[in-house]
Design a protein around this motif. Structure first.
Motif, mmCIF file in Angstrom:
data_model
loop_
_atom_site.group_PDB
_atom_site.id
_atom_site.type_symbol
_atom_site.label_atom_id
_atom_site.label_comp_id
_atom_site.label_asym_id
_atom_site.label_seq_id
_atom_site.Cartn_x
_atom_site.Cartn_y
_atom_site.Cartn_z
ATOM 1 N N ILE A 202 -59.527 -65.047 34.204
ATOM 2 C CA ILE A 202 -60.481 -66.143 34.468
ATOM 3 C C ILE A 202 -60.124 -67.364 33.613
ATOM 4 O O ILE A 202 -59.947 -67.250 32.395
ATOM 5 C CB ILE A 202 -61.935 -65.697 34.190
ATOM 6 N N CYS A 203 -60.015 -68.519 34.280
ATOM 7 C CA CYS A 203 -59.695 -69.768 33.573
ATOM 8 C C CYS A 203 -60.919 -70.190 32.763
ATOM 9 O O CYS A 203 -62.021 -70.267 33.286
ATOM 10 C CB CYS A 203 -59.337 -70.849 34.597
ATOM 11 N N LYS A 204 -60.703 -70.483 31.465
ATOM 12 C CA LYS A 204 -61.813 -70.866 30.578
ATOM 13 C C LYS A 204 -62.284 -72.294 30.852
ATOM 14 O O LYS A 204 -63.319 -72.714 30.361
ATOM 15 C CB LYS A 204 -61.359 -70.759 29.122
ATOM 16 N N GLY A 205 -61.469 -73.021 31.618
ATOM 17 C CA GLY A 205 -61.846 -74.400 31.913
ATOM 18 C C GLY A 205 -62.837 -74.484 33.058
ATOM 19 O O GLY A 205 -63.831 -75.194 32.977
ATOM 20 N N CYS A 206 -62.595 -73.734 34.134
ATOM 21 C CA CYS A 206 -63.455 -73.834 35.317
ATOM 22 C C CYS A 206 -64.148 -72.511 35.636
ATOM 23 O O CYS A 206 -64.956 -72.450 36.559
ATOM 24 C CB CYS A 206 -62.637 -74.314 36.515
ATOM 25 N N HIS A 207 -63.836 -71.473 34.866
ATOM 26 C CA HIS A 207 -64.456 -70.148 35.032
ATOM 27 C C HIS A 207 -64.193 -69.532 36.398
ATOM 28 O O HIS A 207 -64.997 -68.751 36.900
ATOM 29 C CB HIS A 207 -65.959 -70.207 34.726
ATOM 30 N N LEU A 226 -50.381 -74.576 35.627
ATOM 31 C CA LEU A 226 -51.682 -75.251 35.736
ATOM 32 C C LEU A 226 -52.637 -74.362 36.511
ATOM 33 O O LEU A 226 -52.220 -73.629 37.401
ATOM 34 C CB LEU A 226 -51.534 -76.592 36.470
ATOM 35 N N CYS A 227 -53.885 -74.431 36.157
ATOM 36 C CA CYS A 227 -54.912 -73.707 36.914
ATOM 37 C C CYS A 227 -54.949 -74.300 38.327
ATOM 38 O O CYS A 227 -55.012 -75.520 38.487
ATOM 39 C CB CYS A 227 -56.274 -73.856 36.229
ATOM 40 N N PRO A 228 -54.901 -73.461 39.362
ATOM 41 C CA PRO A 228 -54.894 -74.002 40.731
ATOM 42 C C PRO A 228 -56.242 -74.621 41.127
ATOM 43 O O PRO A 228 -56.333 -75.294 42.147
ATOM 44 C CB PRO A 228 -54.572 -72.786 41.592
ATOM 45 N N HIS A 229 -57.291 -74.393 40.315
ATOM 46 C CA HIS A 229 -58.622 -74.935 40.657
ATOM 47 C C HIS A 229 -58.929 -76.226 39.895
ATOM 48 O O HIS A 229 -59.330 -77.206 40.494
ATOM 49 C CB HIS A 229 -59.711 -73.891 40.359
ATOM 50 N N CYS A 230 -58.728 -76.193 38.570
ATOM 51 C CA CYS A 230 -59.121 -77.376 37.779
ATOM 52 C C CYS A 230 -57.914 -78.167 37.279
ATOM 53 O O CYS A 230 -58.085 -79.217 36.664
ATOM 54 C CB CYS A 230 -60.023 -76.980 36.604
ATOM 55 N N TYR A 231 -56.730 -77.687 37.564
ATOM 56 C CA TYR A 231 -55.468 -78.380 37.223
ATOM 57 C C TYR A 231 -55.252 -78.597 35.730
ATOM 58 O O TYR A 231 -54.511 -79.480 35.329
ATOM 59 C CB TYR A 231 -55.342 -79.707 38.007
HETATM 60 ZN ZN LIG Z 1 -59.375 -73.785 35.841
#
Ligand SMILES: [Zn+2]
Length: 237
Positions: A202-207, A226-231
């Protein structure tokens, strides 16, 4: 793909942490003048109370002096009428003069009552003024204490900030300039957070969950992902 060494990754994590701390201190320092101004406002209110009570006491004293002056005038009128009594010819005029003297005495008696009442009012007004002045002095002492406290806090925070700024400059000197450019770009678009960890997928930036394959790659490759959701830039601990 941009390759990234563990060292550069750690530098960016450290840079971000220092920048967030520095921004927090800057915001706290920026709010201090408004807080000091709010304290000053409290003092302005206390000054207003002192002024209005001072004016009230002064008005009462003025009123007292006016009654006193009228009283003196009436007293001299009585003295004058009394000397006229000797030269009055008719009994009618004599009685009229006596009546007038009595009337002035009655007026003087009322004025004496008013003066006594006024003296009581002056005492009460002066007690109220002293109370307001004490409140002002107390509030001023408290406010000055708080302002000194603010200044001490500000001095400590400014010192911390200057240490953080030195640390930031040092990290930036060591960091790959291309990565720094990318970091700044993402930071400006992502609410000041450019690099985040991924925990349990789980990305800590966008969860949000990142794809399992990307998660696996994060563990073994020295490539910037890069996170594919929040970049945001992502890494695993
Ligand atoms: Zn993210």
């Amino acid at each position: 793909m941009v390759s990234i060494t563990r060292e550069n990754l750690e530098l960016m994590i450290e840079l971000q942490s220092a920048e967030i701390d520095a921004a927090g201190i800057e915001a706290a320092l920026a709010s201090l003048p408004a807080q000091a101004a709010a304290l000053e406002m409290q003092l302005v209110e206390a000054t207003g109370l002192v002024e209005s009570r001072k004016n009230h006491a002064a008005e009462l004293k003025k009123k007292y002096r006016m009654i006193e002056a009228d009283f003196e005038t009436s007293q001299s009128r009585i003295r004058k009428r009394k000397t006229q009594l000797d030269s009055v010819k008719s009994n009618k005029d004599y009685q009229a003069l006596l009546k007038e003297i009595d009337d002035i005495h009655a007026t003087c008696s009322r004025m004496e009552d008013e003066m006594l009442q006024c003296l009581d009012d002056i005492d009460a007004a002066e007690a109220g003024l002293a109370e307001a002045e004490n409140m002002y002095a107390g509030e001023k002492a408290v406010i000055e204490g708080k302002k000194r406290e603010y200044e001490e806090i500000a001095a400590v925070e400014r010192e911390k900030l200057s240490q953080l700024q030195a640390k930031i400059r040092k990290i930036v000197d060591m960091l790959d300039p291309a990565l720094k450019g990318k970091y700044d770009n993402i930071k400006s678009k992502s609410g000041g957070v450019a690099i985040v960890s991924v925990n349990g997928g789980i990305c800590k930036g966008c969860h949000l969950n990142i794809p399992p394959q990307l998660y696996n790659e994060l563990h073994r490759e020295n490539e910037l992902r890069l996170c594919p959701h929040c970049y945001r830039m992502i890494y695993v601990l």
